[in-house]
Write a protein that holds these residues in place. Structure first.
Motif, PDB file in Angstrom:
ATOM      1  N   ILE A 114      11.113 -54.861  -5.029  1.00 17.81           N
ATOM      2  CA  ILE A 114      11.067 -56.004  -5.546  1.00 17.81           C
ATOM      3  C   ILE A 114      11.453 -55.877  -7.052  1.00 17.81           C
ATOM      4  CG2 ILE A 114       9.209 -57.733  -6.346  1.00 17.81           C
ATOM      5  CD1 ILE A 114       7.871 -57.330  -3.452  1.00 17.81           C
ATOM      6  N   ARG A 115      10.859 -54.957  -7.719  1.00 15.65           N
ATOM      7  CA  ARG A 115      11.076 -54.690  -9.301  1.00 15.65           C
ATOM      8  C   ARG A 115      12.756 -54.499  -9.310  1.00 15.65           C
ATOM      9  NH1 ARG A 115       6.742 -51.138  -8.891  1.00 15.65           N
ATOM     10  NH2 ARG A 115       8.201 -49.366  -9.003  1.00 15.65           N
ATOM     11  N   ARG A 116      13.413 -53.641  -8.574  1.00 13.12           N
ATOM     12  CA  ARG A 116      14.633 -53.407  -8.652  1.00 13.12           C
ATOM     13  C   ARG A 116      15.790 -54.800  -8.309  1.00 13.12           C
ATOM     14  NH1 ARG A 116      17.550 -49.944 -11.045  1.00 13.12           N
ATOM     15  NH2 ARG A 116      15.695 -48.552 -10.442  1.00 13.12           N
ATOM     16  N   GLY A 117      15.140 -55.385  -7.403  1.00 15.12           N
ATOM     17  CA  GLY A 117      15.650 -56.709  -7.089  1.00 15.12           C
ATOM     18  C   GLY A 117      15.634 -57.691  -8.172  1.00 15.12           C
ATOM     19  N   LEU A 118      14.572 -57.894  -8.679  1.00 15.58           N
ATOM     20  CA  LEU A 118      14.295 -58.807  -9.671  1.00 15.58           C
ATOM     21  C   LEU A 118      15.180 -58.568 -11.227  1.00 15.58           C
ATOM     22  CD1 LEU A 118      10.467 -59.777  -9.609  1.00 15.58           C
ATOM     23  CD2 LEU A 118      12.398 -61.335  -9.317  1.00 15.58           C
ATOM     24  N   TYR A 119      15.351 -57.069 -11.337  1.00 16.09           N
ATOM     25  CA  TYR A 119      16.099 -56.757 -12.155  1.00 16.09           C
ATOM     26  C   TYR A 119      17.416 -57.108 -12.122  1.00 16.09           C
ATOM     27  CZ  TYR A 119      18.434 -53.155 -15.386  1.00 16.09           C
ATOM     28  OH  TYR A 119      19.075 -52.654 -16.064  1.00 16.09           O
ATOM     29  N   THR A 120      17.834 -57.000 -11.043  1.00 13.05           N
ATOM     30  CA  THR A 120      19.403 -57.090 -10.547  1.00 13.05           C
ATOM     31  C   THR A 120      19.612 -58.596 -10.766  1.00 13.05           C
ATOM     32  OG1 THR A 120      19.294 -55.070  -8.951  1.00 13.05           O
ATOM     33  CG2 THR A 120      21.342 -56.904  -8.781  1.00 13.05           C
ATOM     34  N   MET A 121      18.721 -59.509  -9.946  1.00 14.47           N
ATOM     35  CA  MET A 121      19.030 -60.667 -10.134  1.00 14.47           C
ATOM     36  C   MET A 121      19.056 -61.312 -11.522  1.00 14.47           C
ATOM     37  SD  MET A 121      16.920 -62.460  -6.882  1.00 14.47           S
ATOM     38  CE  MET A 121      15.584 -62.777  -7.751  1.00 14.47           C
ATOM     39  N   LYS A 122      18.410 -60.960 -12.481  1.00 18.10           N
ATOM     40  CA  LYS A 122      18.253 -61.170 -13.915  1.00 18.10           C
ATOM     41  C   LYS A 122      19.303 -60.739 -14.631  1.00 18.10           C
ATOM     42  CE  LYS A 122      13.367 -61.652 -14.140  1.00 18.10           C
ATOM     43  NZ  LYS A 122      12.159 -61.092 -14.542  1.00 18.10           N
ATOM     44  N   LYS A 123      19.857 -59.574 -14.532  1.00 20.55           N
ATOM     45  CA  LYS A 123      20.955 -59.103 -15.090  1.00 20.55           C
ATOM     46  C   LYS A 123      22.327 -59.595 -14.818  1.00 20.55           C
ATOM     47  CE  LYS A 123      18.860 -56.254 -17.802  1.00 20.55           C
ATOM     48  NZ  LYS A 123      18.883 -56.389 -19.177  1.00 20.55           N
ATOM     49  N   VAL A 124      22.548 -60.058 -13.396  1.00 19.81           N
ATOM     50  CA  VAL A 124      23.736 -60.490 -12.891  1.00 19.81           C
ATOM     51  C   VAL A 124      24.016 -61.801 -13.417  1.00 19.81           C
ATOM     52  CG1 VAL A 124      24.111 -59.119 -11.017  1.00 19.81           C
ATOM     53  CG2 VAL A 124      23.120 -61.328 -10.580  1.00 19.81           C
ATOM     54  N   ALA A 126      24.701 -63.421 -16.000  1.00 20.96           N
ATOM     55  CA  ALA A 126      25.573 -63.541 -17.291  1.00 20.96           C
ATOM     56  C   ALA A 126      26.968 -62.788 -16.904  1.00 20.96           C
ATOM     57  CB  ALA A 126      25.041 -63.046 -18.432  1.00 20.96           C
ATOM     58  N   LEU A 127      26.959 -62.190 -15.856  1.00 21.58           N
ATOM     59  CA  LEU A 127      28.055 -61.406 -15.287  1.00 21.58           C
ATOM     60  C   LEU A 127      29.140 -62.266 -14.465  1.00 21.58           C
ATOM     61  CD1 LEU A 127      26.603 -58.155 -14.371  1.00 21.58           C
ATOM     62  CD2 LEU A 127      27.408 -58.606 -16.489  1.00 21.58           C
ATOM     63  N   SER A 128      30.447 -61.880 -14.563  1.00 19.92           N
ATOM     64  CA  SER A 128      31.429 -62.303 -13.727  1.00 19.92           C
ATOM     65  C   SER A 128      31.227 -62.129 -12.205  1.00 19.92           C
ATOM     66  CB  SER A 128      32.937 -62.074 -13.797  1.00 19.92           C
ATOM     67  OG  SER A 128      33.015 -60.561 -13.403  1.00 19.92           O
ATOM     68  N   PHE A 129      31.629 -62.474 -11.151  1.00 18.00           N
ATOM     69  CA  PHE A 129      31.455 -62.499  -9.704  1.00 18.00           C
ATOM     70  C   PHE A 129      31.651 -60.945  -9.431  1.00 18.00           C
ATOM     71  CE2 PHE A 129      32.525 -61.904  -5.196  1.00 18.00           C
ATOM     72  CZ  PHE A 129      31.421 -62.123  -4.528  1.00 18.00           C
ATOM     73  N   GLU A 130      32.777 -60.469  -9.853  1.00 17.43           N
ATOM     74  CA  GLU A 130      33.302 -59.104  -9.470  1.00 17.43           C
ATOM     75  C   GLU A 130      32.177 -58.127 -10.215  1.00 17.43           C
ATOM     76  OE1 GLU A 130      34.730 -57.385  -7.345  1.00 17.43           O
ATOM     77  OE2 GLU A 130      35.391 -59.609  -6.264  1.00 17.43           O
ATOM     78  N   GLU A 131      31.828 -58.259 -11.583  1.00 15.93           N
ATOM     79  CA  GLU A 131      30.824 -57.248 -12.245  1.00 15.93           C
ATOM     80  C   GLU A 131      29.612 -57.532 -11.636  1.00 15.93           C
ATOM     81  OE1 GLU A 131      32.696 -57.781 -16.702  1.00 15.93           O
ATOM     82  OE2 GLU A 131      31.663 -59.531 -15.948  1.00 15.93           O
ATOM     83  N   SER A 132      29.137 -58.594 -11.082  1.00 18.86           N
ATOM     84  CA  SER A 132      27.873 -58.700 -10.527  1.00 18.86           C
ATOM     85  C   SER A 132      27.850 -57.891  -9.253  1.00 18.86           C
ATOM     86  CB  SER A 132      27.387 -60.131 -10.405  1.00 18.86           C
ATOM     87  OG  SER A 132      28.411 -60.849  -9.504  1.00 18.86           O
ATOM     88  N   ALA A 134      29.519 -55.240  -8.336  1.00 18.94           N
ATOM     89  CA  ALA A 134      29.729 -53.830  -8.888  1.00 18.94           C
ATOM     90  C   ALA A 134      28.250 -53.457  -9.284  1.00 18.94           C
ATOM     91  CB  ALA A 134      30.643 -53.594  -9.930  1.00 18.94           C
ATOM     92  N   PHE A 135      27.696 -54.308 -10.247  1.00 19.31           N
ATOM     93  CA  PHE A 135      26.300 -53.803 -10.550  1.00 19.31           C
ATOM     94  C   PHE A 135      24.997 -54.018  -9.584  1.00 19.31           C
ATOM     95  CE2 PHE A 135      22.141 -55.270 -12.548  1.00 19.31           C
ATOM     96  CZ  PHE A 135      21.770 -54.043 -13.550  1.00 19.31           C
ATOM     97  N   THR A 136      25.349 -54.854  -8.843  1.00 13.55           N
ATOM     98  CA  THR A 136      24.349 -54.996  -7.404  1.00 13.55           C
ATOM     99  C   THR A 136      24.643 -53.805  -6.572  1.00 13.55           C
ATOM    100  OG1 THR A 136      24.394 -57.585  -7.237  1.00 13.55           O
ATOM    101  CG2 THR A 136      23.830 -56.336  -5.441  1.00 13.55           C
ATOM    102  N   GLU A 137      25.836 -53.321  -6.347  1.00 12.65           N
ATOM    103  CA  GLU A 137      26.142 -52.375  -5.567  1.00 12.65           C
ATOM    104  C   GLU A 137      25.460 -50.817  -6.337  1.00 12.65           C
ATOM    105  OE1 GLU A 137      30.309 -52.981  -3.365  1.00 12.65           O
ATOM    106  OE2 GLU A 137      30.372 -52.373  -5.352  1.00 12.65           O
ATOM    107  N   SER A 138      25.519 -50.940  -7.469  1.00  9.15           N
ATOM    108  CA  SER A 138      24.790 -49.726  -8.223  1.00  9.15           C
ATOM    109  C   SER A 138      23.451 -49.719  -7.959  1.00  9.15           C
ATOM    110  CB  SER A 138      25.440 -49.660  -9.654  1.00  9.15           C
ATOM    111  OG  SER A 138      24.583 -50.779 -10.346  1.00  9.15           O
ATOM    112  N   GLN A 139      22.867 -51.002  -8.219  1.00 11.48           N
ATOM    113  CA  GLN A 139      21.341 -50.945  -8.051  1.00 11.48           C
ATOM    114  C   GLN A 139      20.857 -50.588  -6.707  1.00 11.48           C
ATOM    115  OE1 GLN A 139      19.327 -51.330 -10.838  1.00 11.48           O
ATOM    116  NE2 GLN A 139      21.493 -51.074 -11.767  1.00 11.48           N
ATOM    117  N   ILE A 140      21.748 -51.113  -5.602  1.00 11.89           N
ATOM    118  CA  ILE A 140      21.194 -50.542  -4.332  1.00 11.89           C
ATOM    119  C   ILE A 140      21.259 -49.024  -4.143  1.00 11.89           C
ATOM    120  CG2 ILE A 140      21.851 -50.801  -1.828  1.00 11.89           C
ATOM    121  CD1 ILE A 140      22.848 -53.721  -2.563  1.00 11.89           C
ATOM    122  N   ALA A 141      22.328 -48.608  -4.769  1.00 12.25           N
ATOM    123  CA  ALA A 141      22.705 -47.058  -4.494  1.00 12.25           C
ATOM    124  C   ALA A 141      21.403 -46.230  -5.243  1.00 12.25           C
ATOM    125  CB  ALA A 141      23.853 -46.751  -5.200  1.00 12.25           C
ATOM    126  N   LEU A 142      21.005 -46.858  -6.442  1.00 16.45           N
ATOM    127  CA  LEU A 142      19.830 -46.397  -7.178  1.00 16.45           C
ATOM    128  C   LEU A 142      18.661 -46.430  -6.597  1.00 16.45           C
ATOM    129  CD1 LEU A 142      20.469 -47.381 -10.851  1.00 16.45           C
ATOM    130  CD2 LEU A 142      20.385 -45.000 -10.111  1.00 16.45           C
TER     131      LEU A 142
END
Length: 167
Positions: A114-124, A126-132, A134-142
Motif C-alpha cells: 500500500i505504501r509503495r503503491g501510494l508513493y508510485t501513484m503520487k510520483k507518476v 507529473a510524468l509522461s506515460f512512458e516515464e510513468s 518505467a517508474f511503475t516497473e521500477s517500483q514493482i521490482a523494488l
C-alpha cells in the motif's frame, strides 16, 4: 490505535480550512508562508497510508475541490452519480457498514505494498506515460525485494492468508 482510527477521519461537517461560525472565517495570517488548506493538502499528499473520510454531514468548499465553485450543496446520491465519492448513503448504519467493508479490504493487504503503491501513484502524476510506466516497473521490482512480497508469495503457494510484516 485501532485500524479504523488509523485509516479514517470521522467528520460531521467538512469545510477545509474555514470555520463558518468564526469571525475570522476566510482570513489568513500574512506572517505564515502557507495557508491552512494548502498545508492540509501537502500533508495529505505526503501521507503514506490511504486517507478515508467518513463524512456525516456537509462537505463543501475546499472539502470538495471543484464543487466549491458554485457554493451549492449536493446530495450524497448526486456526489455518487458524479463519481465524486465511492459510496453515498443517508443512513448512518449503511455508511458505517460500507466504511467497515472498505477498511477490511485495506487491512488484509500488505502495508508495504500500500505504501509503495501510494508513493508510485503520487510520483507518476507529473510524468509522461512512458516515464510513468518505467517508474511503475521500477517500483514493482523494488517491492518484490520486500519481506511482504516474500510472505505473500509463500502464502499463495500454501493456499493460506498471509500474515504481513509491513516491511
Amino acid at each position: 490505535m485501532s485500524a479504523r482510527e488509523k485509516y479514517t477521519i470521522v467528520i460531521n461537517a467538512f469545510w477545509v480550512g474555514v470555520d463558518q461560525q468564526s469571525t475570522k472565517a476566510l482570513t489568513t495570517d500574512p506572517s505564515e508562508t502557507h495557508g491552512h488548506l494548502a498545508q492540509l493538502l501537502r500533508v495529505a499528499k505526503a501521507n503514506t497510508i490511504p486517507l478515508i473520510a467518513r463524512v456525516n454531514g456537509t462537505c463543501m468548499a475546499g472539502g470538495m475541490g471543484l464543487m466549491c465553485l458554485t457554493g451549492e450543496p449536493i446530495t450524497a446520491a448526486q456526489a455518487l452519480e458524479c463519481n465524486l465519492v465511492n459510496d453515498g448513503s443517508d443512513e448512518d448504519s449503511d455508511v458505517d457498514a460500507k466504511l467497515q467493508w472498505l477498511l477490511d479490504r485495506l487491512l488484509d493487504k500488505s502495508p508495504a505494498a500500500i505504501r509503495r503503491g501510494l508513493y508510485t501513484m503520487k510520483k507518476v502524476e507529473a510524468l509522461s506515460f512512458e516515464e510513468s510506466m518505467a517508474f511503475t516497473e521500477s517500483q514493482i521490482a523494488l517491492f518484490t525485494l520486500t519481506d511482504d512480497a516474500k510472505v505473500g508469495q509463500k502464502a499463495f503457494q500454501e493456499r493460506r492468508k498471509p500474515v504481513w510484516k509491513g516491511q
